[in-house]
Design a protein around this motif. Structure first.
Motif, short mmCIF file in Angstrom:
data_model
loop_
_atom_site.label_atom_id
_atom_site.label_comp_id
_atom_site.label_asym_id
_atom_site.label_seq_id
_atom_site.Cartn_x
_atom_site.Cartn_y
_atom_site.Cartn_z
N THR A 241 11.58 32.01 72.20
CA THR A 241 12.47 32.56 71.18
C THR A 241 11.92 32.28 69.78
N SER B 148 11.73 31.35 66.01
CA SER B 148 12.47 30.45 65.14
C SER B 148 11.68 30.27 63.84
N PRO B 149 12.30 30.48 62.69
CA PRO B 149 13.72 30.81 62.52
C PRO B 149 14.04 32.23 62.97
N ALA B 150 15.33 32.49 63.13
CA ALA B 150 15.78 33.82 63.54
C ALA B 150 15.41 34.86 62.48
N THR C 25 21.77 38.69 61.77
CA THR C 25 20.86 37.65 62.26
C THR C 25 20.54 37.92 63.72
N GLY D 10 19.13 36.17 66.66
CA GLY D 10 18.82 34.81 67.05
C GLY D 10 18.10 34.64 68.36
N SER E 81 12.40 37.58 71.47
CA SER E 81 11.17 37.11 72.11
C SER E 81 10.33 38.31 72.49
#
Length: 204
Positions: free
Chosen positions: A123, A125-127, A174, A176, A179
């Motif tokens: 994922t 990060s940051p979003a 956002t 979040g 990927s």
């Protein structure tokens, strides 16, 4: 002639709208000096409204029969408590009543937090954050326009989590859970919203 006075005050406006005002050259008793052709400059009063805002348009006007008339002026940044200040050499300045500048119509999306390099399948990060803006880059805080992200340069890869933001508050979306499932370089994301100018991210 000793002083300036706002005889038509500017009004509240959006960033899309225009501001009008009238400034009059007066003597010490408050009478219009009809013989005056003084050059009068309008500007945003220092310390009012939003920092670094700009007043655009024809801000210097020569008085005609003692009256300087302004039309088509714009302030580019949302904010409350703006005042305009009229100045002319040798005359006492004048300050307008306060005005509020509100956000204009939704015009575009902007990727305000860019995607970062990431391990395939992990994922980001940051979003990634996408903001709905007016034509001058102010956040459209009342927006409910759906925003989506897509992989612009997929190269056989798949983006997960771009269909809808994990939160959408005050015009700020956002994402979040993004990927990408395949190793690669030069990927970009495109943010879209119906009827608005899209935006493409930096490569990652």
């Amino acid at each position: 002639a000793t002083q300036l006075a706002f005889t038509t005050q500017p009004g509240n406006v959006t960033t899309d709208g225009t501001i009008s005002a009238v400034v009059t050259v007066r003597d010490a008793q408050g009478n219009t000096v009809t013989a005056s052709s003084a050059s009068v400059l309008l500007g945003i009063t220092s310390g009012t409204g939003t920092a670094n805002a700009h007043l655009s348009g024809t801000v210097t006007v020569g008085a005609v029969n003692g009256v300087a008339t302004y039309a088509g002026l714009r302030i580019d940044s949302v904010g409350a408590g703006y005042t305009l200040r009229a100045t002319s050499e040798g005359l006492t300045t004048a300050t307008s009543t306060p005005i509020t500048v509100s956000v204009g119509a939704e015009s575009r999306v902007a990727i305000t937090v860019q995607p970062s390099n990431v391990v395939a399948g992990a994922t980001m990060s940051p979003a990634v954050v996408v903001t709905v803006q007016d034509a001058r880059g102010n956040t459209a805080t009342g927006s409910t326009t759906p925003v989506a992200l897509a992989l612009t340069v997929p190269g056989g890869a798949t983006l997960t989590g771009g269909g809808a933001p994990t939160s959408f508050v005050g015009g700020v979306a956002t994402f979040g859970g993004l990927s990408v499932d395949s190793v690669g370089s030069g990927y970009t994301l495109t943010a879209t919203a119906n009827g608005l100018t899209p935006a493409t991210s930096a490569a990652f």
